[in-house]
Design a protein around this motif. Sequence first.
Motif, mmCIF file in Angstrom:
data_model
loop_
_atom_site.group_PDB
_atom_site.id
_atom_site.type_symbol
_atom_site.label_atom_id
_atom_site.label_comp_id
_atom_site.label_asym_id
_atom_site.label_seq_id
_atom_site.Cartn_x
_atom_site.Cartn_y
_atom_site.Cartn_z
ATOM 1 N N GLY A 42 -4.163 -6.419 9.936
ATOM 2 C CA GLY A 42 -3.660 -6.418 8.566
ATOM 3 C C GLY A 42 -3.699 -5.072 7.892
ATOM 4 N N GLY A 43 -4.397 -4.118 8.462
ATOM 5 C CA GLY A 43 -4.543 -2.818 7.822
ATOM 6 C C GLY A 43 -3.262 -2.002 7.809
ATOM 7 N N PHE A 44 -2.430 -2.173 8.832
ATOM 8 C CA PHE A 44 -1.212 -1.363 8.905
ATOM 9 C C PHE A 44 -0.271 -1.664 7.755
ATOM 10 N N ALA A 45 -0.075 -2.948 7.444
ATOM 11 C CA ALA A 45 0.856 -3.321 6.374
ATOM 12 C C ALA A 45 0.428 -2.711 5.053
ATOM 13 N N ASP A 46 -0.860 -2.803 4.721
ATOM 14 C CA ASP A 46 -1.352 -2.238 3.462
ATOM 15 C C ASP A 46 -1.134 -0.733 3.412
ATOM 16 N N GLU A 47 -1.366 -0.068 4.530
ATOM 17 C CA GLU A 47 -1.247 1.389 4.572
ATOM 18 C C GLU A 47 0.207 1.827 4.499
ATOM 19 N N PHE A 48 1.069 1.226 5.310
ATOM 20 C CA PHE A 48 2.466 1.666 5.398
ATOM 21 C C PHE A 48 3.234 1.346 4.115
ATOM 22 N N GLN A 49 2.952 0.193 3.514
ATOM 23 C CA GLN A 49 3.711 -0.202 2.326
ATOM 24 C C GLN A 49 3.400 0.664 1.109
ATOM 25 N N ARG A 50 2.358 1.465 1.185
ATOM 26 C CA ARG A 50 2.034 2.391 0.094
ATOM 27 C C ARG A 50 2.647 3.780 0.302
ATOM 28 N N LEU A 51 3.432 3.944 1.366
ATOM 29 C CA LEU A 51 3.992 5.266 1.688
ATOM 30 C C LEU A 51 4.763 5.837 0.505
ATOM 31 N N GLN A 52 4.366 7.012 0.063
ATOM 32 C CA GLN A 52 4.967 7.696 -1.079
ATOM 33 C C GLN A 52 4.916 9.192 -0.798
ATOM 34 N N LEU A 53 6.059 9.809 -0.555
ATOM 35 C CA LEU A 53 6.096 11.213 -0.150
ATOM 36 C C LEU A 53 5.911 12.172 -1.321
ATOM 37 N N GLY A 54 6.179 11.738 -2.527
ATOM 38 C CA GLY A 54 5.931 12.585 -3.686
ATOM 39 C C GLY A 54 7.188 13.234 -4.254
ATOM 40 N N ARG A 55 7.043 13.762 -5.450
ATOM 41 C CA ARG A 55 8.193 14.304 -6.163
ATOM 42 C C ARG A 55 8.713 15.607 -5.558
ATOM 43 N N VAL A 56 7.808 16.469 -5.106
ATOM 44 C CA VAL A 56 8.247 17.776 -4.615
ATOM 45 C C VAL A 56 9.209 17.655 -3.436
ATOM 46 N N PRO A 57 8.878 16.872 -2.378
ATOM 47 C CA PRO A 57 9.854 16.708 -1.290
ATOM 48 C C PRO A 57 11.173 16.112 -1.758
ATOM 49 N N ALA A 58 11.117 15.164 -2.726
ATOM 50 C CA ALA A 58 12.357 14.579 -3.243
ATOM 51 C C ALA A 58 13.202 15.629 -3.955
ATOM 52 N N LEU A 59 12.563 16.501 -4.722
ATOM 53 C CA LEU A 59 13.293 17.566 -5.421
ATOM 54 C C LEU A 59 13.849 18.587 -4.430
ATOM 55 N N VAL A 60 13.092 18.849 -3.357
ATOM 56 C CA VAL A 60 13.596 19.758 -2.320
ATOM 57 C C VAL A 60 14.852 19.179 -1.681
ATOM 58 N N LEU A 61 14.820 17.878 -1.362
ATOM 59 C CA LEU A 61 16.006 17.232 -0.798
ATOM 60 C C LEU A 61 17.179 17.306 -1.761
ATOM 61 N N ALA A 62 16.937 17.022 -3.037
ATOM 62 C CA ALA A 62 18.016 17.096 -4.020
ATOM 63 C C ALA A 62 18.588 18.514 -4.097
ATOM 64 N N GLY A 63 17.709 19.518 -4.060
ATOM 65 C CA GLY A 63 18.166 20.902 -4.102
ATOM 66 C C GLY A 63 18.987 21.285 -2.882
ATOM 67 N N LEU A 64 18.541 20.827 -1.704
ATOM 68 C CA LEU A 64 19.284 21.113 -0.478
ATOM 69 C C LEU A 64 20.673 20.480 -0.511
#
Length: 298
Positions: free
Chosen positions: A193-215
């Motif tokens: 059961g530990g994998f589901a709790d860990e994976f479902q919280r995956l959040q890469l953060g704002r900086v990578p998202a802004l980098v993708l938007a900039g690219l």
Amino acid sequence: MKALASFIMQGRLRAVTTVAGFGAAGLIIPPLGLVASAAVALVALRLGTLQGLWVLLMASALLAGLVWVSGVQPAVGFMLGAVQWLPMLLLAHLLRQTVSWPASLLAGVAVACGGILLVHASVPDVTEMWVQTLHQILGPVFQQSGTSAADLDEALRQAAPLMTGMLAAALLMSLALALVLARYWQAQLYNPGGFADEFQRLQLGRVPALVLAGLMLGAWMTQSTLLIELSLVFLVVFFLQGIALVHGLTRQLEMHKFWLVGMYVLMVIALPQVMIMLSAFGAIDSVADFRARFARKA
């Protein structure tokens, strides 16, 4: 799958033979290569990086022997194993040390983007290199199908400018999926059961998202193939965040599992379109944090 994971963890010999066996099968049926990479990662996640390295080296040596029997130079077989399993070992080491999916996945992004930049810096004409390479690999196949040389050359020249990025993105995707499989195996064996709790919280953060938007904005404004290639790499990890987001919201909102089944069916039918959609959801979630918003409303 749990039985296979248990088999891998019952001794070094079993781990080595599993990695080498699925690695050899992966040369013929590429998806099977994910199992070999996941086995290396599982050993590293559970027993440590040194144990993972030992399995990697022994499996690469065994793979060299297997391909030598089929007439390929042993050094080629050893390099095939080392090249695909060393990055896997690195990501597994990071996940074991940090217990952070963002840190591990973004390290993979950094390696993939570094590879793209290195190719562009070291090869004078990347497009022409890929045209010649693809001609050698795909030329005989298309000639047998009756495709004219002019049509083939035109098609290859359209695909060639993005081939470095597509290859880097595909390699990162295979590494990420293998790491997910290894972590899932580890949870099945030692932390149900530990994998589901860990994976479902995956959040890469704002900086990578802004980098993708900039690219992507830069690629649109300048029509730069290099920026498009770098964007493809970032899309891979946000695709995984998009999957984690759908799983997390389905569980958080107590929705029927039909929604998950529908998502995976759509992937089979139209993977490129679904991948883009989920990547967009993942990038937006990095800024909006939908799971936290729904949790506050609840």
